[in-house]
Motif scaffolding. Structure first.
Motif: not given
Length: 789
Positions: A148-159, A293-300
């Motif tokens: 978003s403008e002031h935030a980052a959203l990451y998905h890390f998928t571990f083996p 900017e990235i509201p919960g409870p789930t982050w879309d």
């Protein structure tokens, strides 16, 4: 033709693409973010919004000035703020995250230190699209991110299904490192909440090309599994207690590495999400930015990515191209370049703790010495609304700090490279009728640059003004007791101050000041460093040209600088490394920097033919570094000698050979979009002389290109008639709105009024644009009023 004033929403789909009226065309498909991510282009390849503060990407231990590089180096983390295309030290990259498994699932077996955790990425796994970045580490961890403008959203998928020797499933671990890309941290704090896993803190850092320091705050939340444990780490040792930490830089050369970590119970998917908000105000503001900017409870994640794509699509859809059989790579080259012009300056409005204001605040002017030549003028065409906000931000900075910046990043003053180049930006905005700007304030700001010397002119204003006014040049080894700065660059500063004063005269006359003539007179000071008997030798061979700029002492006697010094044939000259009397380029290049009076320069150098011979030698002898901004304008100066076909020919020697779609497809630092804008302008068939209402006309690389004015919806079109992309072609004749047009230049009204320029092409140079009345205006040949188209 569609009426764009009434059908503005259709502009994204009008006349764009491989074939005419292709309503399925998506400009995002032609954005290659990996162009210039190797070989010194230093382009930011990650996820961002236009002018966005949050910029998420993988950071590597190789060419990491902008975080990521396609040089095959190792990933050391994933961080949330970056600059694009800068040279020198790496910029930002604060508070990186890093995902990993710990050997035998023991926390102290993890690699917390940057060098120890560095992991190769799988080359073919890299995906970079507007608003999105992803790759896979050879460890098997997959990372994807959006912003978003002031935030980052990451998905890390571990083996999944990995177990220790005793059969226990590995627990995914993510660490946060209290550092930045250049390890400039002075001190930092972090706390981690045992139950929620939220990490909050801040750090004090040093800007990469400026003085002072800045404090940045963060707020990181995690989701995807239950928390197993968390804590802090220092120097590759970790513990679950305590839950907060304060760390200083370290002692001497020992840099303390420290941060926090969190482990999760393994799940079937092993996907852990991280949301990181950033702020210059406080950790609480960073949390607020993330939550808003990235509201919960789930982050879309998909919704955020789609929003970023839509935002970029809207920005890029203002330009329509009929390719007409040209190489499709040129389409990618154009839209990728256009994209890169809108990454910086970055919009930090609401994130400036230095002063209160209702005006916009933009940062990462990095630096205006680079940006004034083509990047900011390009935004005048494609995004005048944002550019007006940037200009207002420059003026608000002057209002609160006393000086227009020449370079600014991370709330700090950057180093001044030459003149007071914001003067050119303001003049350019004025002659092109940007709206919403307090021009009286602008006039006060540029006159302040011209008349008052700051104590420290290494990062604002101009130095040597006492000598400038008394001797009409900047002396070699100047005696300057009014202020302090790098006492070098006497030639390039004389040239830049001359043009800056021309720009001051433009605003002064327009706003009714009678003493505009003072600044107009000073704009001719460049002539005082011309030594008419000076010759230039390369490898013992006389070049055959006589008359070059030379440094001059206070007493009026001549100093000496070899005209090829600081060129690609000799050595690089910066502010601190090999400082000379020209900055980052040679006397050979700088002798042509007289943007307002090329007519006088042509006479000084022996007339049009001699001028052309010298330009040709500059470009063909190895003296020009097209990867450095002073060379841009020299490609088009043939127009002033009545030979516009030679400018077109010169452009085609550089594009696409030096500016192309490969990862090494830039000849130098992108410089926050300078190389990008040079590319986009050249492909479009128009190039600006910034500070003046002048665009040089050359044939576009496509059959036609159209620009939709974001303010009024009017469409301006440049169309090639008899277009053949397989051969070099030259303008035989031109019409503007159906009427004959012989000038080899045009004004900004072309874009603001939505005009149509048709260029009839042929295989040979013609008489078009060669007449005395067809060349662009110069101060010595035209009144200032006629400079306004």
């Amino acid at each position: 033709m569609l009426n764009l004033l009434n059908s503005f929403l259709l502009v994204a789909y009008l006349s764009i693409g491989i074939s005419a009226q292709n309503t399925n065309f998506d400009p995002l498909k032609y954005v290659n973010q990996l162009i210039g991510t190797n070989n010194g282009g230093n382009v930011f390849a990650g996820a961002t919004l236009p002018y966005g503060m949050a910029k998420a990407v993988a950071d590597v231990d190789g060419q990491n000035t902008a975080g990521f590089s396609t040089d095959g180096s190792n990933v050391t983390g994933f961080s949330h703020m970056h600059d694009s295309g800068t040279g020198g030290n790496p910029s930002l990259g604060n508070f990186p995250l890093f995902p990993q498994f710990c050997d035998e699932d023991v926390v102290d077996n993890c690699n917390f230190l940057g060098a120890g955790r560095a992991t190769q990425y799988v080359n073919e796994s890299v995906v970079a699209t507007p608003g999105y970045f992803a790759l896979e580490l050879v460890s098997g961890v997959k990372a994807e991110m959006t912003v978003s403008e002031h935030a980052a959203l990451y998905h890390f998928t571990f083996p999944p299904n990995r177990t220790t020797r005793n059969g226990t499933a590995f627990s995914p671990l993510i660490l946060l490192d209290l550092t930045d890309l250049s390890a400039s941290r002075q001190n930092a704090t972090i706390s981690v909440d045992e139950k929620s896993g939220r990490m909050m803190g801040n750090g004090t850092f040093i800007p990469s090309f400026g003085g002072g320091s800045f404090m940045l705050h963060f707020c990181a939340d995690f989701a995807g599994s239950t928390i197993k444990d968390n804590g802090i780490w220092v120097n590759n040792r970790a513990g679950t207690e305590p839950k907060e930490l304060f760390v200083t830089r370290g002692i001497n050369l020992f840099y303390i590495e420290a941060g926090a970590w969190i482990r999760f119970d393994p799940t079937e998917s092993n996907e852990i999400s991280a949301r990181v908000g950033v702020s210059f105000i406080s950790p609480e503001k960073a949390c607020q930015n993330a939550e808003t900017e990235i509201p919960g409870p789930t982050w879309d994640f998909e919704g955020l990515k789609t929003n970023a794509e839509s935002t970029w699509r809207e920005k890029l859809s203002g330009v329509s191209i009929e390719i007409g059989g040209a190489d499709e790579n040129l389409l990618t080259n154009f839209y990728s370049a256009m994209y890169r012009t809108m990454m910086s300056p970055q919009n930090y409005t609401g994130e400036n703790p230095l002063w209160g204001s209702t005006e916009p605040y933009y940062d990462s002017f990095y630096c205006i010495w680079d940006a004034f030549r083509s990047q900011l003028p390009f935004l005048t065409i494609i995004d005048p609304i944002s550019l007006s906000e940037m200009v207002r931000s420059l003026l608000d900075t002057y209002l609160h700090l006393g000086w227009l910046p020449d370079c600014r990043m991370s709330l700090c003053k950057g180093f001044t490279q030459g003149g007071s180049n914001a003067d050119v930006v303001l003049a350019d905005a004025y002659v092109k009728n940007l709206t919403g700007i307090d021009w009286n304030l602008a006039l006060r700001a540029v006159i302040n640059d011209a008349e008052n010397e700051p104590l420290d002119w290494s990062n604002e204003g101009r130095g040597g003004l006492q000598s400038w006014k008394k001797y009409n040049y900047i002396p070699y080894l100047d005696y300057d007791y009014l202020g302090f700065g790098t006492n070098s660059r006497s030639i390039s500063r004389t040239l830049e101050y001359s043009y800056d004063d021309y720009c001051v005269s433009i605003l002064s006359k327009a706003l009714g000041l009678a003493n505009y003539t003072t600044y107009l007179a000073r704009s001719g000071n460049w002539q005082n460093l011309y030594k008419d008997d000076m010759r230039s030798v390369i490898n013992g061979n006389d070049t055959g040209f006589t008359g070059f700029l030379q440094p001059k002492y206070l007493n009026g006697t001549w100093g000496y600088q070899d005209p090829i010094l600081c060129s690609p044939l000799d050595s690089f000259c910066s502010l601190t490394s090999n400082p000379q009397e020209t900055f980052e380029d040679s006397i050979w290049e700088y002798q042509f920097f007289v943007p307002h009076d090329i007519a006088t320069l042509i006479t000084q150098l022996g007339g049009p033919d001699a001028f052309i011979d010298r330009l040709d030698f500059l470009h063909e002898s190895g003296l020009t570094d097209i990867g450095n901004e002073p060379s841009f304008l020299t490609c088009f100066l043939y127009h002033y000698a009545g030979r516009p076909a030679l400018s077109a020919q010169r452009v085609r020697t550089y594009i696409p050979d030096f500016f192309n779609t490969s990862t090494t497809g830039l000849p130098g630092n992108d410089d926050t979009g300078a190389m990008a804008s040079f590319t986009a302008f050249c492909l479009s068939g128009l190039f600006p002389n910034p500070g003046q209402n002048v665009y040089f006309i050359t044939p576009p690389f496509f059959e036609s290109i159209s620009f939709t004015n974001p303010l009024n919806g009017k469409v301006s079109t440049i169309r090639n008639v008899n277009f053949d992309p397989e051969v070099d072609q030259y303008i035989q004749s031109a019409t503007l709105n159906g009427g004959n047009w012989t000038r080899n230049w045009i004004g900004h009204e072309f874009f603001s009024e939505g005009w149509t320029l048709e260029l009839t092409l042929g295989g040979n140079e013609s008489a078009w644009g060669t007449g005395d009345g067809d060349v662009p205006p110069s101060v010595s040949t035209s009144s200032m009023a006629s400079m306004m188209f």
